[in-house]
Design a protein around this motif. Structure first.
Motif, PDB file in Angstrom:
ATOM      1  N   ALA A 313       0.809  -1.214   0.000  1.00 55.07           N
ATOM      2  CA  ALA A 313       0.000   0.000   0.000  1.00 55.07           C
ATOM      3  C   ALA A 313       0.846   1.270   0.000  1.00 55.07           C
ATOM      4  O   ALA A 313       0.339   2.358  -0.293  1.00 55.07           O
ATOM      5  CB  ALA A 313      -0.933   0.014   1.205  1.00 55.07           C
ATOM      6  N   SER A 314       2.125   1.136   0.337  1.00 58.56           N
ATOM      7  CA  SER A 314       3.005   2.306   0.348  1.00 58.56           C
ATOM      8  C   SER A 314       3.767   2.491  -0.957  1.00 58.56           C
ATOM      9  O   SER A 314       4.569   3.423  -1.087  1.00 58.56           O
ATOM     10  CB  SER A 314       3.987   2.209   1.517  1.00 58.56           C
ATOM     11  N   LEU A 331      -0.567  11.182   1.167  1.00 56.69           N
ATOM     12  CA  LEU A 331       0.184  11.306   2.408  1.00 56.69           C
ATOM     13  C   LEU A 331       1.474  10.487   2.372  1.00 56.69           C
ATOM     14  O   LEU A 331       2.234  10.476   3.333  1.00 56.69           O
ATOM     15  CB  LEU A 331      -0.668  10.864   3.604  1.00 56.69           C
ATOM     16  N   LEU A 332       1.701   9.828   1.240  1.00 60.81           N
ATOM     17  CA  LEU A 332       2.923   9.036   1.090  1.00 60.81           C
ATOM     18  C   LEU A 332       4.119   9.947   0.806  1.00 60.81           C
ATOM     19  O   LEU A 332       3.941  11.100   0.380  1.00 60.81           O
ATOM     20  CB  LEU A 332       2.754   8.030  -0.048  1.00 60.81           C
ATOM     21  N   LEU A 342       4.672  11.437  10.624  1.00 57.48           N
ATOM     22  CA  LEU A 342       3.491  10.582  10.723  1.00 57.48           C
ATOM     23  C   LEU A 342       3.748   9.167  10.214  1.00 57.48           C
ATOM     24  O   LEU A 342       3.006   8.238  10.550  1.00 57.48           O
ATOM     25  CB  LEU A 342       2.324  11.201   9.945  1.00 57.48           C
ATOM     26  N   ASN A 343       4.763   8.997   9.376  1.00 58.26           N
ATOM     27  CA  ASN A 343       5.118   7.665   8.856  1.00 58.26           C
ATOM     28  C   ASN A 343       3.925   6.939   8.244  1.00 58.26           C
ATOM     29  O   ASN A 343       3.710   5.731   8.476  1.00 58.26           O
ATOM     30  CB  ASN A 343       5.726   6.795   9.968  1.00 58.26           C
ATOM     31  N   VAL A 344       3.158   7.633   7.445  1.00 55.42           N
ATOM     32  CA  VAL A 344       1.995   7.015   6.806  1.00 55.42           C
ATOM     33  C   VAL A 344       2.463   5.997   5.767  1.00 55.42           C
ATOM     34  O   VAL A 344       3.294   6.297   4.915  1.00 55.42           O
ATOM     35  CB  VAL A 344       1.104   8.086   6.149  1.00 55.42           C
ATOM     36  N   ASP A 345       1.924   4.787   5.855  1.00 54.28           N
ATOM     37  CA  ASP A 345       2.298   3.733   4.906  1.00 54.28           C
ATOM     38  C   ASP A 345       1.071   3.006   4.344  1.00 54.28           C
ATOM     39  O   ASP A 345       1.158   1.876   3.874  1.00 54.28           O
ATOM     40  CB  ASP A 345       3.251   2.723   5.549  1.00 54.28           C
ATOM     41  N   GLY A 346      -0.070   3.648   4.368  1.00 55.39           N
ATOM     42  CA  GLY A 346      -1.283   3.065   3.797  1.00 55.39           C
ATOM     43  C   GLY A 346      -2.470   3.972   4.068  1.00 55.39           C
ATOM     44  O   GLY A 346      -2.302   5.035   4.657  1.00 55.39           O
TER      45      GLY A 346
END
Length: 398
Positions: A313-314, A331-332, A342-346
């Motif tokens: 997903a990332s 947000l990636l 935030l380290n958004v990965d999905g």
């Protein structure tokens, strides 16, 4: 007979105003603005220690400093903190004096004066302006740490694919297939769907693809035809009959998880009226109806049971069968709304005109538990998700 110069000027001015009013339809707001410009004057101003305020109710207007133009309504900024730096006393001609505060919002892009009785001291409570349903979930504790209309079922568009892809992974885990299993993609309706300008995205140029290929197309590019083909594969066939069977499986899984505010009619998230031209409408309700809280539970099960979904997903973009798969999660890293901390990965985006902009986000800030956020029927899904994540972390709610 010569007309008196003063009288002539008055008549022309009146005629011009009348013509403008009839020809262009002056609004009541314009009349109010003109009236305000003519009747208010500044009596005094005094500096004050910068102090936070927020709206007391839905009433109130932010005016420009001369009180001649409306800058904003307080109703339009329900969760905004206004910082006051001056006291301004105004007087309406023939009327009493009134105290206003000169204010500015936190970002500094909206400023003006507000009648003091429209404001109340203190920072505004946190909230999301646009999302009609939202939730933030601690993945570790399974605790809801913030919510807004979280139990109200709403159309969720392509977020639905999380359930579809979960059942794909479940079939593989149960020994019913593998990543390299072949999925029949020869159906004319699905090929037509893949080419559609509104609902396409990944074209079926072959009569079969691997499960892995279609999984990536559905997750990253949000391919509708890939999701439907995978659903049929899970159900054991390659025709619309198996699509209907698969949707029953989606609803059965929701019941297993005690998701009481969930109802599926589509494997892809497309509504029934949109699926009809391609032969994949099953009748009944028009859209998948799922609450924000239930969406968060689906996402949590997926992440906990098949954690490698976060790696897929990332992926920002990739090429598959000569076609580019593009991830619309902004947000990636490298995207417009990316925030490193935030380290958004999905995890999954979604949109239809009926559902609005929907987004399931997940990430884990250093020193905190992983969170899942869901916003449904939003207008600014990424800014509001980012605001929600920051609020949760800053308040140490996870």
């Amino acid at each position: 007979m010569k007309m008196n110069k003063w009288l002539r000027t008055v008549i022309i001015s009146c005629a011009t105003a009348l013509t403008f009013g009839i020809g262009f339809g002056l609004s009541s707001q314009s009349n109010q603005v003109e009236a305000a410009a003519a009747t208010y004057k500044t009596v005094s101003t005094a500096s004050m220690k910068k102090a936070p305020y927020h709206k007391k109710s839905s009433a109130g207007v932010v005016w420009n400093t001369s009180h001649t133009k409306k800058v904003a309504t307080l109703k339009g900024y329900p969760y905004t903190t206004w910082y006051a730096t001056k006291k301004v006393t105004l007087q309406k001609s023939g009327g009493s004096k009134a105290l206003y505060y000169q204010v500015k919002n936190g970002s500094g892009n909206v400023s003006g004066i507000v009648w003091h009785n429209y404001l109340t001291p203190g920072k505004a409570p946190f909230g999301l302006k646009y999302a009609q349903g939202a939730v933030a979930l601690d993945v570790n504790t399974n605790g809801v740490v913030w919510s807004k209309n979280a139990n109200t079922p709403r159309p969720i568009a392509s977020i639905s694919k999380l359930m579809t892809l979960y059942l794909v992974r479940q079939k593989i885990s149960n020994g019913g297939g593998s990543w390299t299993s072949k999925v029949n993609t020869s159906n004319a309706g699905l090929k037509k769907l893949g080419k559609d300008k509104d609902y396409g995205g990944f074209k079926f140029t072959k009569n079969s693809y691997t499960v892995r290929d279609l999984y990536l197309a559905a997750l990253i590019e949000s391919s509708n035809n890939a999701a439907i083909a995978l659903g049929q594969w899970v159900a054991g066939g390659a025709t619309p009959t198996y699509n209907k069977k698969f949707i029953s499986m989606m609803n059965s899984q929701a019941k297993t998880w005690n998701l009481d505010n969930t109802s599926f009619v589509s494997a892809s998230g497309m509504e029934q009226d949109s699926l009809k031209p391609f032969g994949y409408n099953i009748g009944g309700a028009n859209a998948n109806m799922v609450s924000a809280a239930d969406v968060a539970q689906i996402a949590r099960h997926f992440i906990n049971d098949y954690n490698d979904v976060l790696k897929d997903a990332s992926i920002g973009s990739m090429t598959l069968d000569g076609q580019k798969l593009y991830n619309y999660n902004n947000l990636l890293p490298g995207r417009k709304y990316y925030q490193k901390s935030l380290n958004v990965d999905g995890l999954k985006t979604g949109y239809t005109p009926l559902a609005g902009y929907c987004f399931v986000g997940t990430g884990r800030k250093a020193g905190h538990d992983r969170i899942i956020t869901v916003v449904l029927h939003d207008q600014n899904e990424f800014t509001e998700t980012r605001s929600l994540m920051n609020y949760v972390y800053n308040k140490n709610l996870v």
